[in-house]
Motif scaffolding. Structure first.
Motif, mmCIF file in Angstrom:
data_model
loop_
_atom_site.group_PDB
_atom_site.id
_atom_site.type_symbol
_atom_site.label_atom_id
_atom_site.label_comp_id
_atom_site.label_asym_id
_atom_site.label_seq_id
_atom_site.Cartn_x
_atom_site.Cartn_y
_atom_site.Cartn_z
ATOM 1 N N ASP A 56 0.848 -1.190 0.000
ATOM 2 C CA ASP A 56 0.000 0.000 0.000
ATOM 3 C C ASP A 56 0.890 1.249 0.000
ATOM 4 O OD1 ASP A 56 -3.099 0.764 0.974
ATOM 5 O OD2 ASP A 56 -1.561 2.273 1.424
ATOM 6 N N PRO A 57 0.526 2.271 -0.798
ATOM 7 C CA PRO A 57 1.376 3.478 -0.841
ATOM 8 C C PRO A 57 1.610 4.091 0.543
ATOM 9 C CG PRO A 57 -0.364 3.607 -2.506
ATOM 10 C CD PRO A 57 -0.607 2.339 -1.738
ATOM 11 N N GLN A 58 0.689 3.873 1.472
ATOM 12 C CA GLN A 58 0.894 4.451 2.807
ATOM 13 C C GLN A 58 2.077 3.828 3.545
ATOM 14 O OE1 GLN A 58 -2.413 5.221 5.365
ATOM 15 N NE2 GLN A 58 -3.833 5.386 3.653
ATOM 16 N N GLU A 59 2.576 2.704 3.040
ATOM 17 C CA GLU A 59 3.715 2.058 3.728
ATOM 18 C C GLU A 59 5.048 2.776 3.500
ATOM 19 O OE1 GLU A 59 3.844 -2.246 3.032
ATOM 20 O OE2 GLU A 59 1.714 -2.109 2.594
ATOM 21 N N HIS A 60 5.110 3.667 2.490
ATOM 22 C CA HIS A 60 6.365 4.423 2.300
ATOM 23 C C HIS A 60 6.749 5.089 3.619
ATOM 24 C CE1 HIS A 60 6.687 4.053 -2.052
ATOM 25 N NE2 HIS A 60 5.421 4.396 -2.184
ATOM 26 N N ASN A 61 7.881 5.285 3.993
ATOM 27 C CA ASN A 61 9.173 4.975 3.452
ATOM 28 C C ASN A 61 9.493 3.479 3.678
ATOM 29 O OD1 ASN A 61 11.998 4.807 3.366
ATOM 30 N ND2 ASN A 61 12.365 6.598 4.610
ATOM 31 N N LEU A 62 9.619 2.731 2.576
ATOM 32 C CA LEU A 62 9.673 1.281 2.658
ATOM 33 C C LEU A 62 10.849 0.719 1.850
ATOM 34 C CD1 LEU A 62 8.372 -1.469 3.425
ATOM 35 C CD2 LEU A 62 6.925 -1.236 1.399
ATOM 36 N N ILE A 63 11.603 -0.132 2.521
ATOM 37 C CA ILE A 63 12.783 -0.741 1.893
ATOM 38 C C ILE A 63 12.494 -2.218 1.619
ATOM 39 C CG2 ILE A 63 15.281 -1.181 2.167
ATOM 40 C CD1 ILE A 63 14.507 1.820 2.357
ATOM 41 N N LEU A 64 12.859 -2.662 0.440
ATOM 42 C CA LEU A 64 12.736 -4.084 0.095
ATOM 43 C C LEU A 64 14.036 -4.790 0.437
ATOM 44 C CD1 LEU A 64 11.490 -6.566 -1.382
ATOM 45 C CD2 LEU A 64 12.419 -5.609 -3.518
ATOM 46 N N GLN A 65 13.946 -5.810 1.298
ATOM 47 C CA GLN A 65 15.159 -6.581 1.581
ATOM 48 C C GLN A 65 15.208 -7.836 0.715
ATOM 49 O OE1 GLN A 65 16.039 -9.172 5.018
ATOM 50 N NE2 GLN A 65 17.752 -7.786 5.426
ATOM 51 N N LEU A 66 16.306 -8.003 0.028
ATOM 52 C CA LEU A 66 16.489 -9.190 -0.812
ATOM 53 C C LEU A 66 17.520 -10.115 -0.189
ATOM 54 C CD1 LEU A 66 16.566 -7.534 -4.353
ATOM 55 C CD2 LEU A 66 14.713 -8.922 -3.397
ATOM 56 N N GLY A 67 17.310 -11.409 -0.404
ATOM 57 C CA GLY A 67 18.289 -12.409 -0.012
ATOM 58 C C GLY A 67 18.806 -13.065 -1.273
#
Ligand SMILES: Cc1cc2nc3c(=O)[nH]c(=O)nc-3n(C[C@H](O)[C@H](O)[C@H](O)COP(=O)(O)O)c2cc1C
Length: 331
Positions: A56-67
């Motif tokens: 959801d756009p309200q989750e910004h500021n949001l970082i995607l963690q990749l493994g």
């Protein structure tokens, strides 16, 4: 591309920091930085990226963690992620779980700092947002006779050359063998001073500290030494501790949201998702600890558990039961 340090973040936690938890946390704090759970590069590349990456756009500021440990696969995952507008990407080089280590990523990447740099380079070349690294001080197995500082510095030097500007350090070593993931979050001992020294050695690097930070006051103390503090288990075990984050950490003058307001603010989100067919417990399980430490916390947990697992429930019946229980907290 901005590289603003974020003074407070909620750690990536598998099964916990899913999109519904993050949306819930946003009711309590508008400014705290959020992370996805770790998602493997191969899941993004070969799986249902819409299901894995949408938010959801309200989750910004949001970082995607990749493994991952394959630069090519990470590059492809980053290309796919571009469509989703994350605010940053993060590589997991800190998780010591055997499942993750057997895929040769997470903390086991620390055996090969050049590979970490290659992964970061691939991610950076295939994204338009900042790329950061989350790691431990060092691997116990690689640094049995030292505190691991040199090893962390070597990793940071190589990471910095790729353009990585932020490193989040879980302030303890990781042990790949002999500890369960749970034990690995309590042992070996924390070494906050080492992370402070690390920041002094790399003044241009954004350094965030993580590990057993359980209050905003504790986070503020760390912020005298480093750029950011990351809270993990305490944010899940007592989410309301984040309710004063905007005021205390980010100097906002907005009013503090009450627990009851937070639940009321979740209602339209719950309704929308239930209409789309989602079972309510998927969202509501993340609210179980909201009243932690308050009189009535046990009643809240018990009632919430009953409500979220009701058979054949619709939003109206769930909302009625929820309204009843939260109004008892208002009186
Ligand atoms: C249930 C759980 C899942 C976790 N999953 C991840 C993960 O996906 N990626 C990651 O980098 N760390 C993961 N961690 C580690 C946390 O991000 C954090 O580094 C660790 O819990 C220490 O911080 P804390 O003492 O504030 O909890 C997880 C921790 C927990 C408790």
């Amino acid at each position: 591309m901005t590289f603003l340090p974020c003074r407070l973040s909620v750690a990536p936690m598998m099964d916990w920091t899913d999109r519904h938890f993050r949306y819930f946390i946003r009711r309590l704090s508008k400014s705290v930085q959020l992370y996805s759970e770790m998602i493997t590069a191969s899941a993004v590349v070969f799986g249902d990226d819409e299901k894995l990456l949408s938010f959801d756009p309200q989750e910004h500021n949001l970082i995607l963690q990749l493994g991952g440990s394959d630069p090519e696969l990470l590059a492809k995952a980053c290309q796919k992620a571009q469509a989703f507008d994350y605010d940053g990407l993060n590589l997991n080089a800190g998780c010591p779980s055997e499942r993750v280590s057997s895929g040769s990523f997470g903390a086991s990447l620390r055996k090969d700092p050049q590979l970490i740099a290659d992964c970061l380079s691939a991610m950076r070349e295939n994204s338009k947002v900042p790329v950061s690294l989350k790691t431990r001080i060092a691997l116990e197995e690689m640094t049995p006779d030292s505190d691991g500082f040199e090893d962390l510095c070597r990793c940071a030097e190589l990471a910095q050359k790729t353009g990585c500007r932020e490193i989040i350090v879980h302030a303890r070593k990781a042990k790949l063998k002999g500890l369960t993931p749970k034990q690995n979050r309590e042992r070996p001992a924390l070494n906050y001073d080492l992370v402070y020294r690390f920041k002094q050695t790399f003044p241009d690097l954004i350094v965030s500290i993580n590990g057993n930070i359980d209050s905003l006051d504790a986070a503020l103390k760390h912020l005298n030494h480093v750029d950011g503090a990351m809270i993990g288990r305490a944010a899940y075990g007592n989410p309301y501790l984040l309710a004063q984050a905007d005021q205390k950490i980010f100097n906002a003058s907005t009013p503090i949201v009450t627990r009851v307001q937070a639940v009321r603010e979740m209602m339209p989100y719950l309704e929308k998702n239930m209409i789309e067919g989602l079972r309510p417990h998927i969202i509501m399980k993340h609210w179980l600890n909201l009243f932690k430490g308050c009189p009535g916390a046990v009643l809240w947990r018990r009632t919430l558990t009953q409500i979220m697992f009701l058979e054949n429930c619709n939003f109206k019946s769930v909302a009625e039961s929820l309204n009843k229980v939260i109004s008892s907290f208002e009186n």
